[in-house]
Design an enzyme around this catalytic site. Structure first.
Site, short mmCIF file in Angstrom:
data_model
loop_
_atom_site.label_atom_id
_atom_site.label_comp_id
_atom_site.label_asym_id
_atom_site.label_seq_id
_atom_site.Cartn_x
_atom_site.Cartn_y
_atom_site.Cartn_z
N SER A 1 102.63 1.40 141.00
CA SER A 1 103.15 0.04 140.78
C SER A 1 103.80 -0.52 142.04
O SER A 1 104.38 0.22 142.82
CB SER A 1 104.17 0.03 139.65
N LYS B 1 102.54 4.35 133.08
CA LYS B 1 102.26 3.09 133.81
C LYS B 1 101.93 1.97 132.83
O LYS B 1 102.37 0.83 133.02
CB LYS B 1 101.10 3.30 134.80
N HIS C 1 105.15 0.86 131.46
CA HIS C 1 105.81 0.07 132.51
C HIS C 1 105.30 -1.37 132.45
O HIS C 1 106.08 -2.33 132.49
CB HIS C 1 105.50 0.71 133.88
N ASN C 2 104.01 -1.53 132.33
CA ASN C 2 103.45 -2.88 132.29
C ASN C 2 103.84 -3.63 131.01
O ASN C 2 104.06 -4.83 131.04
CB ASN C 2 101.93 -2.83 132.42
N GLU D 1 107.13 -4.84 131.65
CA GLU D 1 106.94 -5.95 132.62
C GLU D 1 106.61 -7.25 131.87
O GLU D 1 107.18 -8.31 132.15
CB GLU D 1 105.81 -5.55 133.56
C1 6PG Z 1 102.18 -3.28 139.01
C2 6PG Z 1 101.57 -4.38 138.18
C3 6PG Z 1 100.09 -4.34 138.34
C4 6PG Z 1 99.41 -5.63 137.98
C5 6PG Z 1 99.24 -5.81 136.52
C6 6PG Z 1 99.17 -7.25 136.09
O1 6PG Z 1 102.83 -2.45 138.42
O2 6PG Z 1 102.01 -3.31 140.23
O3 6PG Z 1 101.90 -4.20 136.84
O4 6PG Z 1 99.64 -3.23 137.65
O5 6PG Z 1 100.02 -6.71 138.57
O6 6PG Z 1 98.03 -5.19 136.20
O7 6PG Z 1 98.82 -7.23 134.78
P1 6PG Z 1 98.28 -8.47 133.99
O8 6PG Z 1 97.09 -9.01 134.76
O9 6PG Z 1 97.90 -7.91 132.68
O10 6PG Z 1 99.39 -9.45 133.95
#
Ligand code: 6PG
Length: 466
Positions: A128, A182, A185-186, A189
């Site tokens: 990430s 991960k 984590h998302n 996010e």
């Molecule tokens: C990270 C982000 C990365 C990416 C996501 C965006 O940890 O660096 O989370 O993995 O920006 O895949 O996800 P979406 O396109 O679903 O918003």
């Protein structure tokens, strides 16, 4: 020429930046991409380092020391299988493949079983931090066999972000744990981004503040307990002007949020494990509603927001509500990890996960220090909301969340994540929920039985209508 210690397949921005990062830390590495232009791009950027690029797979494989350590940074899904298929004839027992993309954890389980049967090591690793993180220090969540992690540990720790000298890279658990962590984590996010978006909406449409002022407010919040990557970038974004119109760039951006799927996967996995994560679910839902632009436009006139007068009160409460929202988003994500660890034998160390999320990754935030300490003190904590150290914060957050929700409701401003977050906390703080009535209904129409509050056993009532 001596052989390279590390290999990378996929020289897009992420792969190229990760290689430049590790080269800067003194490692030798080789990169492969079938696109010669991407190879040239790496070579150009890598001048003076121990990096080489190959558009031929055979050349790449010969450049690597044995056992080979090869990382894949290619789009998740079929491409990963196809790259593994291409590499297989060139691999020998004891070689290691590392999938650094956002792969679904079930795909990782399948690949682990397949490659394990062939004597090839495999690690599913969440990386990430986007392009910037890959170049200067991401957060690295590895999953798999510790023997294989030992082969890349020094490289990953060197490449990762550091917080107080501690690397933000670790083997978080067994099997597909890296990709599960991960994914979660998302999911967190998504929730944090949605809470920030709702805060912005309330300040802009409800309180009538302009983007610059809201940007200043976020910058100010970032100096305190809300210090985090997402709050910081929001302050920059809100102050950015569109070169063509001079208006805030954010105002010129179409309001339909994209998604690659990791937030939805988090909700699906949580549903399968029976773990409530409503703040994350509502963030996924709001992205879906945002994408139905046409329908929203056709209905919009019915729901014009009404103006809020006492916006000082709103601003003060928003800060605490956002803080509580972030905390409860972490709580939900980490409770999912706790459940997954118990169900799947991932053997996750949640304190370690909080530790490596403090730097490099998108959800990095100052409050993760306290979260890490809470799990260090109580490793078996199933949910942060049960930790004594957060009760006072949650008490204050609860009042702020109530105020924010009251205001958004009365102003007709949608705030699904704030509402879900408040109801999550209120529900857990409610000793007797109306599930007794649900049990009675189930027993009425399906003889599903119920338990009583005054004696042990299972009961059924035949004559509910008498
Ligand atoms: C990270 C982000 C990365 C990416 C996501 C965006 O940890 O660096 O989370 O993995 O920006 O895949 O996800 P979406 O396109 O679903 O918003």
């Amino acid at each position: 020429m001596s052989k390279a210690e590390f290999g990378m397949v996929g020289l897009g921005t992420m792969g190229r930046n990760f290689l430049l990062n590790i080269a800067e830390r003194g490692f030798s590495a080789a990169g492969h991409d079938i696109d010669p232009a991407k190879c040239r791009l790496l070579e150009k950027a890598a001048a003076g380092t121990r990096l080489a690029a190959f558009d031929s797979l055979a050349g790449f494989m010969t450049a690597l020391e044995v056992p080979r350590k090869i990382m894949l940074l290619v789009p998740a899904g079929r491409v990963v299988d196809s790259v593994i298929g291409d590499l297989l004839p060139h691999l020998a027992e004891g070689d290691l493949l590392v999938d650094g993309g956002n792969s679904h954890f079930l795909d990782t389980e399948r690949r682990l079983a397949d490659l394990g049967g062939r004597g090839i090591g495999f690690l599913g690793v969440g990386v990430s931090g986007g392009e910037e993180g890959a170049r200067h220090g991401p957060s690295i969540m590895a999953g798999g066999d510790p023997r294989f992690y030992a082969m890349v540990r020094s490289i990953f720790e060197a490449a990762s972000a550091k917080v107080n000298g501690e690397p933000c890279a670790a083997l978080v658990g067994r099997g597909s744990a890296g990709h599960f962590v991960k994914m979660t984590h998302n999911g967190i996010e998504y929730a944090m981004m949605q809470l920030i978006a709702e805060t912005y909406d309330l300040l802009k449409r409800g309180c009538g503040l302009d983007s610059d002022k809201i940007g200043d407010l976020f910058a100010n919040w970032n100096e305190g307990k809300l210090n985090s990557f997402l709050v910081e970038i929001t302050s920059f974004i809100l102050k950015k002007k569109d070169a063509d119109t001079g208006r805030p760039l954010v105002d010129m951006i179409l309001d339909t949020a994209g998604q690659k799927g990791t937030g939805r996967w988090t909700s699906q996995a949580a549903m399968d494990l029976g773990v409530p994560i409503p703040s994350i679910d509502s963030a996924v839902t709001m992205r879906q509603i945002s994408a139905r632009k046409q329908l929203r436009e056709s209905l919009a006139r019915q729901l014009a927001p009404s103006q809020i007068n006492n916006y000082e009160l709103v601003i003060n409460n928003l800060k605490d509500a956002l803080y509580a929202g972030f905390l409860l988003a972490y709580a939900q994500g980490l409770s999912l990890l706790h459940a997954a660890s118990t169900e799947t034998k991932y053997e996750l160390d949640i304190a370690e996960i909080a530790k490596i999320w403090r730097g490099g990754c998108i959800i990095r935030a100052a409050m993760l220090d306290d979260i890490r300490e809470a799990f260090e003190a109580e490793p078996e904590l199933s949910n942060l909301i049960g930790s004594s150290r957060f009760q006072e914060i949650l008490d204050a957050g609860y009042d702020a969340l109530r105020t924010v929700n009251t205001v958004t409701l009365s102003a007709s401003i949608p705030a699904m994540a704030f509402a879900a977050t408040l109801n999550y906390l209120t529900s857990f703080r409610t000793e007797r929920l109306p599930a007794n009535l649900i049990q009675a209904q189930r027993d009425h129409f399906g003889a599903h039985t119920y338990q009583r509050i005054d004696r042990e056993g299972t009961f059924h009532t035949d004559d509910w209508e008498m």
